[in-house]
Write an enzyme that holds these catalytic residues in place. Structure first.
Site, PDB file in Angstrom:
ATOM      1  N   HIS A 148      -2.632  -1.492  49.813  1.00 30.50           N
ATOM      2  CA  HIS A 148      -2.984  -2.153  48.552  1.00 30.50           C
ATOM      3  C   HIS A 148      -4.130  -3.144  48.776  1.00 30.50           C
ATOM      4  O   HIS A 148      -4.721  -3.646  47.813  1.00 30.50           O
ATOM      5  CB  HIS A 148      -1.756  -2.878  47.984  1.00 30.50           C
ATOM      6  CG  HIS A 148      -1.775  -3.064  46.504  1.00 30.50           C
ATOM      7  ND1 HIS A 148      -2.903  -2.878  45.735  1.00 30.50           N
ATOM      8  CD2 HIS A 148      -0.793  -3.430  45.647  1.00 30.50           C
ATOM      9  CE1 HIS A 148      -2.616  -3.123  44.464  1.00 30.50           C
ATOM     10  NE2 HIS A 148      -1.350  -3.460  44.387  1.00 30.50           N
ATOM     11  N   ASP A 351      -1.907  19.897  41.638  1.00 33.40           N
ATOM     12  CA  ASP A 351      -1.688  21.289  42.043  1.00 33.40           C
ATOM     13  C   ASP A 351      -2.618  21.618  43.208  1.00 33.40           C
ATOM     14  O   ASP A 351      -3.810  21.824  43.025  1.00 33.40           O
ATOM     15  CB  ASP A 351      -1.962  22.206  40.852  1.00 33.40           C
ATOM     16  CG  ASP A 351      -1.692  23.667  41.165  1.00 33.40           C
ATOM     17  OD1 ASP A 351      -1.464  24.001  42.345  1.00 33.40           O
ATOM     18  OD2 ASP A 351      -1.730  24.477  40.232  1.00 33.40           O
TER      19      ASP A 351
END
Length: 412
Positions: A148, A351
């Site tokens: 982060h 995908d």
């Protein structure tokens, strides 16, 4: 559940980073980011042959585009040494685990991640780690963990989109990336007053609460938008229900903070795929005293979010107006309920060439009072990943205000 690591390696970019890009100074918002890794876990029911090699090759292919991720954080200098040391790639096997038994749980997800949330900021710690876990049923889990310190969730989404695009011939067009945040928000050594979101937060537990469509719709039908017109967003409704259950634990007032994505809202607008921490905190103050209802909390949150969006338009390049960023954060040590909406980042579209994930989990963080809001697979509900101390979690789970809205983890 236990995943056995069979291979661990570093993957370097397919082409070296130019010398003029080898030192990346983090922005002042990066400096203020909590000291934790963030990540997602993608669950697939099947996989094609030789998938590990394919994922390695596509990762190596896109790393020149994400050259910062292949470097190492220099804490004393608050910069990234973009030395192409590489990102961490882990291959694991869980021979006793069926996909059906782990989809929809928040327990034991750390076994599907290459790094725990606190394993960052060290000189040798990779900024990005991925883990590919093969399951007994033939399914596959991809866990992605990023520091982060340099990336927010929108940036993580951009990286995953670029990765699956490179892996799949049916993927979207090539995704451009930009590193503009340091120009807009130059470093200010603000990390010395870093917020207390992760300080001393040992013993934090993460639980997933599924807010169903019916419960959310019932609540929305009873709520009004302060300025009239439209309906209260699902994210604000769920945030208000959770906040109501958590406020008043100590009898004191607290702050409520929502992360607002600044991309497309600054002048000139930042690119959609700009990488870094590019968020502004929409902070509202909830005073101590009589219990505040859902409508009152909704009004507070919507007002704060509206003001934060307006502030974005007053922020210009070159750090001309950093005051909105600095002033937005609650004071160090203040009790703050943190909310971050991940539902619009398209993780369910990932995908890699053999279908979209059947479920997307959130990597647990060691950040107290943090709630991550993720859409469900059907797109009509909200999954709230709530991080609390063990004691607070026991009380929260029994709160009568949230029970009409939620179902619980399938393994609990």
């Amino acid at each position: 559940m236990r995943a056995n690591v069979v291979r661990r390696k570093l993957i370097k970019p397919s082409s070296p980073t130019p010398q003029n890009l080898q030192n990346y100074k983090i922005s002042c918002i990066d400096e203020l980011a909590p000291s934790t890794n963030i990540g997602v876990i993608l669950f697939y029911p099947s996989k094609p042959p030789r998938i590990t090699q394919k994922l390695e090759e596509s990762l190596q292919k896109i790393l020149p585009q994400f050259y910062v991720l292949a470097g190492r954080y220099i804490k004393t200098d608050q910069s990234i040494n973009c030395s192409d040391e590489g990102v961490e790639f882990v291959e694991a096997e869980a021979p006793d685990v069926e996909l059906a038994n782990i989809v929809g749980t928040s327990e034991q997800l750390n076994d599907l991640l290459p790094r725990r949330s606190h394993q960052m900021d060290g000189e040798s710690d990779p900024l990005l780690s991925v883990q590919i876990t093969h399951l007994k049923c033939g399914g596959l889990v991809i866990g992605v963990s990023v520091s982060h310190r340099i990336f927010d969730t929108c940036s993580l989404s951009t990286f995953i989109s670029a990765w699956w695009n490179a892996s799949s011939s049916s993927g979207p067009d090539a995704i451009p990336t930009f590193y503009e945040s340091t120009a807009l928000f130059p470093g200010r050594n603000w990390s010395k007053v870093e917020s207390s979101r992760t300080e001393g937060n040992h013993g934090i537990v993460c639980r997933r609460f599924c807010f169903n469509k019916e419960g959310i719709d019932r609540a929305r039908s009873k709520l009004r938008v302060k300025d009239g017109g439209g309906m209260v967003s699902k994210v604000v409704v769920v945030s208000a229900v959770i906040a109501k259950a958590l406020i008043g634990r100590s009898g004191d007032g607290c702050y409520i903070s929502h992360a607002v994505n600044m991309r497309g809202r600054t002048v000139p607008p930042l690119q959609k795929h700009a990488c870094g921490n590019i968020v502004l905190q929409a902070v509202s103050s909830c005073p101590a005293g009589p219990e505040m209802g859902i409508q009152g909390l909704v009004d507070l949150m919507e007002e704060a979010i509206g003001k934060a969006i307006a502030k974005c338009s007053r922020i210009g390049f070159g750090g001309a107006s950093l005051k909105p960023v600095a002033n937005a954060l609650p004071g160090v040590g203040a009790t703050t309920l943190w909310f971050s909406d991940w539902s619009k980042f398209g993780f369910y579209e990932a995908d890699f060439g053999w279908g979209k994930p059947v479920w997307v989990g959130v990597a647990p963080m060691h950040a107290q009072d943090m709630t991550i809001l993720m859409g469900n697979g059907d797109g009509d509900g909200i999954e709230a990943w709530v991080h609390l101390s063990k004691e607070d979690m026991k009380v929260f789970e029994q709160n009568q205000d949230i029970r009409p809205f939620v179902t619980y983890d399938s393994n609990r």
